[in-house]
Design a protein around this motif. Structure first.
Motif, PDB file in Angstrom:
ATOM      1  N   ASP A   1       0.818  -1.217   0.000  1.00 59.99           N
ATOM      2  CA  ASP A   1       0.000   0.000   0.000  1.00 59.99           C
ATOM      3  C   ASP A   1       0.850   1.265   0.000  1.00 59.99           C
ATOM      4  N   LEU A   2       2.164   1.123   0.167  1.00 58.77           N
ATOM      5  CA  LEU A   2       3.059   2.279   0.205  1.00 58.77           C
ATOM      6  C   LEU A   2       3.619   2.534  -1.193  1.00 58.77           C
ATOM      7  N   ARG A   3       3.701   3.795  -1.573  1.00 60.50           N
ATOM      8  CA  ARG A   3       4.232   4.163  -2.893  1.00 60.50           C
ATOM      9  C   ARG A   3       5.731   4.417  -2.770  1.00 60.50           C
ATOM     10  N   VAL A   4       6.526   3.656  -3.506  1.00 56.19           N
ATOM     11  CA  VAL A   4       7.980   3.831  -3.526  1.00 56.19           C
ATOM     12  C   VAL A   4       8.346   4.608  -4.789  1.00 56.19           C
ATOM     13  N   THR A   5       8.946   5.770  -4.594  1.00 55.83           N
ATOM     14  CA  THR A   5       9.336   6.638  -5.700  1.00 55.83           C
ATOM     15  C   THR A   5      10.851   6.769  -5.706  1.00 55.83           C
ATOM     16  N   LEU A   6      11.471   6.353  -6.793  1.00 52.39           N
ATOM     17  CA  LEU A   6      12.928   6.351  -6.913  1.00 52.39           C
ATOM     18  C   LEU A   6      13.376   7.496  -7.812  1.00 52.39           C
ATOM     19  N   SER A   7      14.329   8.267  -7.331  1.00 50.47           N
ATOM     20  CA  SER A   7      14.887   9.370  -8.103  1.00 50.47           C
ATOM     21  C   SER A   7      16.037   8.880  -8.980  1.00 50.47           C
ATOM     22  N   VAL A   8      16.033   9.297 -10.256  1.00 55.90           N
ATOM     23  CA  VAL A   8      17.104   8.944 -11.186  1.00 55.90           C
ATOM     24  C   VAL A   8      17.554  10.206 -11.915  1.00 55.90           C
ATOM     25  N   GLY A   9      18.846  10.521 -11.812  1.00 56.32           N
ATOM     26  CA  GLY A   9      19.390  11.656 -12.534  1.00 56.32           C
ATOM     27  C   GLY A   9      19.483  11.346 -14.017  1.00 56.32           C
ATOM     28  N   CYS A  10      18.893  12.196 -14.846  1.00 58.29           N
ATOM     29  CA  CYS A  10      18.774  11.894 -16.268  1.00 58.29           C
ATOM     30  C   CYS A  10      19.215  13.061 -17.143  1.00 58.29           C
ATOM     31  N   CYS A  11      19.793  12.718 -18.285  1.00 58.65           N
ATOM     32  CA  CYS A  11      20.079  13.703 -19.308  1.00 58.65           C
ATOM     33  C   CYS A  11      20.158  12.985 -20.654  1.00 58.65           C
ATOM     34  N   ALA A  12      19.266  13.346 -21.559  1.00 65.23           N
ATOM     35  CA  ALA A  12      19.189  12.705 -22.871  1.00 65.23           C
ATOM     36  C   ALA A  12      19.403  13.758 -23.949  1.00 65.23           C
ATOM     37  N   LEU A  13      20.584  13.730 -24.573  1.00 72.78           N
ATOM     38  CA  LEU A  13      20.950  14.730 -25.578  1.00 72.78           C
ATOM     39  C   LEU A  13      21.600  14.039 -26.769  1.00 72.78           C
ATOM     40  N   GLU A  14      21.519  14.661 -27.906  1.00 74.88           N
ATOM     41  CA  GLU A  14      22.256  14.147 -29.056  1.00 74.88           C
ATOM     42  C   GLU A  14      23.758  14.209 -28.804  1.00 74.88           C
ATOM     43  N   ASP A  15      24.179  15.196 -27.990  1.00 75.11           N
ATOM     44  CA  ASP A  15      25.584  15.294 -27.573  1.00 75.11           C
ATOM     45  C   ASP A  15      25.788  14.336 -26.401  1.00 75.11           C
ATOM     46  N   GLU A  16      26.158  13.111 -26.707  1.00 72.05           N
ATOM     47  CA  GLU A  16      26.259  12.057 -25.698  1.00 72.05           C
ATOM     48  C   GLU A  16      27.260  12.407 -24.598  1.00 72.05           C
ATOM     49  N   GLU A  17      28.405  12.956 -24.964  1.00 73.44           N
ATOM     50  CA  GLU A  17      29.435  13.281 -23.981  1.00 73.44           C
ATOM     51  C   GLU A  17      28.946  14.351 -23.012  1.00 73.44           C
ATOM     52  N   ARG A  18      28.296  15.363 -23.534  1.00 77.54           N
ATOM     53  CA  ARG A  18      27.750  16.417 -22.681  1.00 77.54           C
ATOM     54  C   ARG A  18      26.741  15.830 -21.698  1.00 77.54           C
ATOM     55  N   ALA A  19      25.859  14.966 -22.144  1.00 75.03           N
ATOM     56  CA  ALA A  19      24.846  14.375 -21.276  1.00 75.03           C
ATOM     57  C   ALA A  19      25.491  13.578 -20.144  1.00 75.03           C
ATOM     58  N   ASN A  20      26.487  12.765 -20.474  1.00 80.29           N
ATOM     59  CA  ASN A  20      27.159  11.970 -19.443  1.00 80.29           C
ATOM     60  C   ASN A  20      27.918  12.853 -18.458  1.00 80.29           C
ATOM     61  N   ASP A  21      28.560  13.906 -18.958  1.00 81.82           N
ATOM     62  CA  ASP A  21      29.295  14.814 -18.082  1.00 81.82           C
ATOM     63  C   ASP A  21      28.361  15.500 -17.090  1.00 81.82           C
ATOM     64  N   LEU A  22      27.200  15.939 -17.560  1.00 81.08           N
ATOM     65  CA  LEU A  22      26.271  16.647 -16.688  1.00 81.08           C
ATOM     66  C   LEU A  22      25.752  15.749 -15.570  1.00 81.08           C
ATOM     67  N   VAL A  23      25.392  14.516 -15.896  1.00 79.16           N
ATOM     68  CA  VAL A  23      24.871  13.612 -14.869  1.00 79.16           C
ATOM     69  C   VAL A  23      25.969  13.227 -13.886  1.00 79.16           C
ATOM     70  N   ALA A  24      27.174  12.978 -14.373  1.00 78.88           N
ATOM     71  CA  ALA A  24      28.282  12.633 -13.478  1.00 78.88           C
ATOM     72  C   ALA A  24      28.613  13.787 -12.543  1.00 78.88           C
ATOM     73  N   GLN A  25      28.588  15.012 -13.049  1.00 83.51           N
ATOM     74  CA  GLN A  25      28.857  16.173 -12.200  1.00 83.51           C
ATOM     75  C   GLN A  25      27.787  16.313 -11.119  1.00 83.51           C
ATOM     76  N   HIS A  26      26.545  16.054 -11.485  1.00 80.53           N
ATOM     77  CA  HIS A  26      25.437  16.164 -10.534  1.00 80.53           C
ATOM     78  C   HIS A  26      25.593  15.148  -9.405  1.00 80.53           C
ATOM     79  N   ILE A  27      25.902  13.912  -9.767  1.00 75.70           N
ATOM     80  CA  ILE A  27      26.079  12.859  -8.757  1.00 75.70           C
ATOM     81  C   ILE A  27      27.268  13.186  -7.859  1.00 75.70           C
TER      82      ILE A  27
END
Length: 332
Positions: A208-234
């Protein structure tokens, strides 16, 4: 089926109107719920009330408001009012936050956070019944008042954020849902066991409890930029937001890595901290890369047993345009 929510990037938006536009876009894209954080920028209550006027169906909630800067009774009043303004679409998410924010921003003592959170949940739920509130706790004593307006029907659920085993167990005993933040795909399993144990102790059904999981996301055509942004955030959260997130990662089997990231960030060797995340942690805690790659990675989080909803959160360094591109690419 796992729901897909969105965690709105309050700090990345230049105006309140731009923030509300993001929530409107999330509704148009089919997201189930929009969560509004509250730290030291715009307050979540005004943002949700404004969003309620411009949306019709998307669920709205706080993730999170802390249990120090507002009294439990005021949190109950706020939840009742937002449930009314959203026509029943609201969930209240609360949590202790941490000493850096509570002491340095709110000027309050960060004392006994678990007890304070438990008492806050108790009192909020009493307030939402519309009955007179009688409470004799360690942190709060209340007597003789009730809501002056009609109680909301139905009462909004009260969720809580928690990191450590005892905190998650407490959520299972007293709250209606758990916000899991800063977890790896593998590491959340033990905490789900704590949640189930807490539900059992409280005589409740964990389903009966709602489990909500947070996931840092970035989806861009510039793959390197997307990975860099998520890694910096973490890396920022593990290294720069006190010791809570570092310790939480250590509990998940990453003790040496958590401390190395933390030490590198504290010593201003931030590129090293980010590189550590990219090489050893990023795919366990986030979904990034091209739109196709990010979608595939996000779906891996949605297959975790007992997770009811995943909310996509955006990197601190992402521009409004990159946020919109990610939100569109990862829409349900």
């Amino acid at each position: 089926m796992t729901e897909r929510d969105v965690f709105l990037p309050v700090g990345a938006q230049p105006t309140l109107d731009a923030l509300v536009d993001q929530a409107v876009a999330a509704e148009e894209l089919g997201y189930d719920r929009a969560w509004f954080p509250e730290s030291w920028g715009r307050d979540a209550v005004t943002a949700i009330a404004t969003t309620a006027e411009r949306t019709d169906e998307i669920g709205l909630g706080t993730s999170i408001v802390n249990v120090y800067s507002r009294s439990p009774a005021l949190l109950g009043q706020t939840a009742a009012t937002l449930q009314e303004s959203t026509d029943g679409r609201f969930r209240l998410g609360v949590g202790p936050s941490g000493p850096i924010v509570i002491e340095n921003w709110h000027g309050m003592d960060f004392g006994n956070p678990l007890r304070r959170m438990r008492e806050t949940i108790d009192i909020v739920k009493q307030v939402l019944t519309g009955e007179p509130v009688q409470y004799d706790g360690e942190c709060f004593e209340l007597d003789g008042f009730r809501l002056r307006c009609d109680a909301p029907e139905p009462a909004p659920p009260v969720d809580a954020a928690a990191l450590g085993p005892k905190a998650v167990e407490l959520v299972g005993r007293f709250a209606d849902g758990w916000h899991a933040v800063n977890y790896t795909r593998d590491g959340i399993e033990e905490r789900l066991e704590d949640l189930a144990r807490g539900a059992d102790l409280g005589g409740r059904d964990v389903d009966d409890l709602r489990v909500t999981l947070s996931v840092g996301c970035c989806a861009l055509e510039d793959e390197e930029r997307a990975n860099d942004l998520v890694a910096q955030h973490i890396a920022f959260y593990i290294g720069g937001m006190g010791t809570f997130y570092r310790d939480n990662l250590a509990r998940q089997g990453y003790d040496d890595l958590a401390n190395e990231i933390y030490d590198a960030w504290q010593e201003d060797e931030r590129d090293h901290a980010i590189d550590l995340v990219k090489s050893e942690l990023r795919d366990q805690m986030g979904a990034a890369g091209t739109p196709e790659d990010a979608r595939e990675e996000l779906e891996q989080f949605e297959t975790i047993d007992d997770v009811d909803a995943v909310y996509i959160s955006f990197p601190r360094g992402a521009t409004p345009e990159e946020i919109h591109e990610t939100m569109t690419a990862l829409a349900p």
